[in-house]
Design an enzyme around this catalytic site. Structure first.
Site: not given
Length: 678
Positions: A601, A195-196
């Site tokens: 960490h 659709d593009e």
DNA sequence: GCGGATCAC
DNA sequence: TATGGTGATCCGC
């Protein structure tokens, strides 16, 4: 700042993609939608996985914030120079000579279904199933129903919702009709999904001496006449902007952005970054929460930070967004790089059943490959476990294969290695096709000014070509090979405005690693946690003491750290996970299951400490220095048998930090290296 | 070459 | 009851 909400407002933190802005959803009560989505989802396996992902994103944001706040003035002035230079270079590459038009069909699948069944007109309707919705019409969107939402939730939002099953044949037919129209205006138009499409209308405008606005109108009328369907169009100097523009007056509207620098800059200045193709949910959050960036213009304001924390190609992409730059070339050739199929089913660990599914997939894949005459040598097995974790396992063969027997033979081996496992999806992918020579010389005529200017080291890539044309790639699946942005193949990947710029931060090592080994680690961690009833979990036993930093004194004399084997400094680091969740030092939130991420960490804080110590001891600035590899440093310092037994390669990091600068980028690059060594 | 993550539709 | 399928890219192993 409370870490966890009460049950009453927990829904607020369940971030789904369903509430992001989409055409036709302006008047939606987002809060209500989010609450319902949360209520329908909570407790499910899917939901738990989403929570896990959410925690991880949170962790990444916290981690980046740390890096961000550790930038020194000298770092910043350094990166500001880099940013300024790049922005100037990119600005010089601006090409305002082409006129691009992006066409986007309005609620395509739903519109086609309404065309073939006019009874549906005016009623809220969705194309898809109870599991998944592909497209919703505008009546349904008013209720918050949208694509990618499971049908059972959509029905809760809109009990009257009518479901229509997908019918790709129908959509392909109508798509072909639209493309006949596009062809008339640009024979080389770029078909995206069904659709593009992107059209370079420069020549049409020039030859007929008409404004782009009129061409856009003509095309939309042409599509309507040919198909009975409405579409929206955007016109702009490049594809990236044209795509943004086609969304502005959707549905059944158009927007023209003139080929004028000032107009572009004005347009881009207040534009939310999420509107840009390639900036998704995660990237949006990171840019917003770490850098405070929410509009395109701010990409330039924060240039130095972006240069400091992202790779050059990613920073370039961000700058180009801030400048409103995009691709303007018309690639002539494309080729498929992989072919795959996957199926979801009710989760099972029945070996025989899984093997049967695998055989079916192999058969289908082989058929698809033979249809296109493809032979490939890399086979990838994809599994989604019952808990929605995704695993990929690949093997590259000596020979090219495409028979179902060969595919199944190797796929079975890959699967067997994973058993026992309960899975809800199996997928097979073949890549590395024969006859596609990697490293072929690109067509020099395709080289745009932008490519030329920006074809520096960081952007250099091999390009390969095949003689397949654009339109050979139209398939009957929902997504064709898209030419938009990242989907343009290597031809375009030489363009710095291309590619997947999502989150390729320099310390991307902080990725979830759900290997068998990690599972074991987690198990032991859980055992630790369960034996600890205090609500806190101590971490990083066997590392250098961290206590000093928080009592305002140095733990070690930085100058002798290198010489010291420190057998006695292996004390337990005083770093706690408050409520077994939150870092006592910086407040970063990280659930107990993130074993490796927690370790990493902790290491960060550790390195941070060393860094601070070092900068207080050696005030003199040291030139920024790149680390070649951990190996080379190991060789340079053969004697350092530290007590950091958990991972040997933290040592080069420490040495590096002590020896050279406080350059964050260097730290990042090392962090990403050593993070993987266990 | 492999695996994870992100993105688009 | 229940959260898809296809393809691409980037990064750091």
């Amino acid at each position: 700042m409370s870490m966890e909400g009460s049950d009453d407002n927990r829904w607020q933190s369940y971030n789904t993609v369903y509430t992001s802005a989409k055409a036709g959803m302006e008047g939606v009560d987002k809060e209500k939608v989010q609450r319902i989505v949360y209520e329908m989802s909570k407790g499910s396996k899917y939901f738990q996985n989403e929570e896990r992902k959410e925690s991880f994103i949170k962790y990444k944001v916290q981690n980046m914030r740390l890096h961000f706040s550790n930038l020194t003035h000298s770092d910043l002035s350094h990166y500001q120079k880099i940013a300024d230079k790049r922005i100037l270079e990119l600005e010089a590459s601006r090409d305002l000579s082409r006129i691009w038009l992006h066409v986007d069909m309005d609620a395509f699948y739903a519109a086609v279904e309404t065309l073939s069944n006019p009874m549906l007109k005016g009623m809220p309707m969705a194309v898809g199933s109870m599991s998944m919705i592909s497209t919703a019409n505008y009546e349904a969107r008013k209720f918050g129903v949208r694509s990618a939402m499971p049908g059972f939730i959509a029905r809760k939002l809109c009990p009257e919702l009518i479901f229509v099953p997908v019918d790709f044949k129908k959509y392909t037919h109508y798509s072909d009709l639209t493309r006949k129209v596009f062809q008339r205006y640009d024979p080389n138009f770029i078909a995206g999904s069904l659709d593009e499409a992107y059209l370079d209308i420069t020549e049409v405008c020039r030859e007929r001496n008409v404004k782009s606005e009129e061409i856009a109108q003509e095309i939309r009328v042409g599509v309507l006449e040919e198909t009975g369907l409405t579409c929206s169009a955007g016109v702009a100097p490049n594809r990236l902007l044209a795509k943004v523009c086609s969304d502005i007056n959707k549905p059944n509207g158009q927007y023209v952005l003139p080929n004028d620098r000032l107009a572009v800059m004005t347009f881009i200045s207040s534009l939310p970054i999420r509107k840009i193709g390639g900036i998704g949910k995660v990237t949006e959050r990171i840019l917003k929460e770490v850098f405070g960036i929410s509009t395109c213009e701010q990409m330039l304001d924060k240039g130095s930070y972006l240069s400091a924390l992202f790779s050059q190609s990613t920073a370039d992409f961000f700058y180009s967004v801030g400048l409103g730059l995009g691709k303007t070339d018309s690639p002539q050739v494309r080729f498929r790089k992989s072919i795959s199929n996957e199926r979801t089913f009710s989760a099972s660990e029945d070996e025989a059943l899984l093997h049967k599914k695998l055989a079916e997939l192999a058969e289908m894949l082989s058929t698809d490959m033979q249809k296109e005459g493809l032979h490939g040598r890399t086979l990838t097995l994809k599994l989604k476990t019952a808990s929605f974790e995704v695993r990929n396992r690949a093997v590259t063969l000596q020979n090219y294969i495409n028979s179902s027997d060969d595919i199944l033979k190797h796929a079975s081996k890959l699967l067997k290695a994973e058993l026992p496992v309960s899975v809800r999806l199996i997928g097979l992918r073949v890549s590395q096709f024969s006859g596609q020579k990697c490293g072929a010389t690109p067509d020099p005529t395709q080289k745009t000014i932008t490519n030329f200017i920006t074809s520096g080291e960081a952007n250099r890539k091999n390009s390969s070509f095949s003689d397949v044309t654009d339109h050979d790639f139209v398939t009957d699946t929902e997504t064709d090979l898209s030419l938009d942005g990242r989907h343009t193949g290597q031809l375009d990947s030489r363009d710095p405005f291309d590619g997947d710029h999502s989150l390729d931060v320099n310390y991307q090592s902080s990725t979830l690693r759900k290997t068998a080994g990690a599972e074991k680690v987690r198990t032991s961690d859980n055992a630790d946690a369960s034996s600890n009833h205090s609500g806190c979990t101590k971490v990083l036993g066997g590392s250098t003491s961290f206590q000093g930093k928080f009592e305002g004194k140095n733990v070690n004399n930085g100058s002798n750290l290198l010489e010291d084997d420190r057998p006695n400094s292996c004390q337990e680091m005083i770093m706690l996970w408050l409520d077994d969740y939150k870092c006592s030092l910086c407040g970063a939130e990280l659930p107990p299951s993130f074993v490796e991420e927690r370790l990493e960490h902790s290491d960060f804080h550790f390195a941070e400490l060393l860094q601070k110590e070092e900068s207080s001891i050696h005030q003199a600035s040291v030139p920024i220095q790149r680390v070649r590899s951990t190996e080379s440093i190991d060789k340079a310092n053969p004697r350092s048998k530290s007590c950091l037994t958990r991972r040997a390669s933290i040592r080069p990091l420490i040495i590096f930090l002590l020896e050279s600068s406080q350059s964050l980028r260097c730290w990042c690059s090392i962090n990403s290296t050593y993070g993987r060594y266990y």
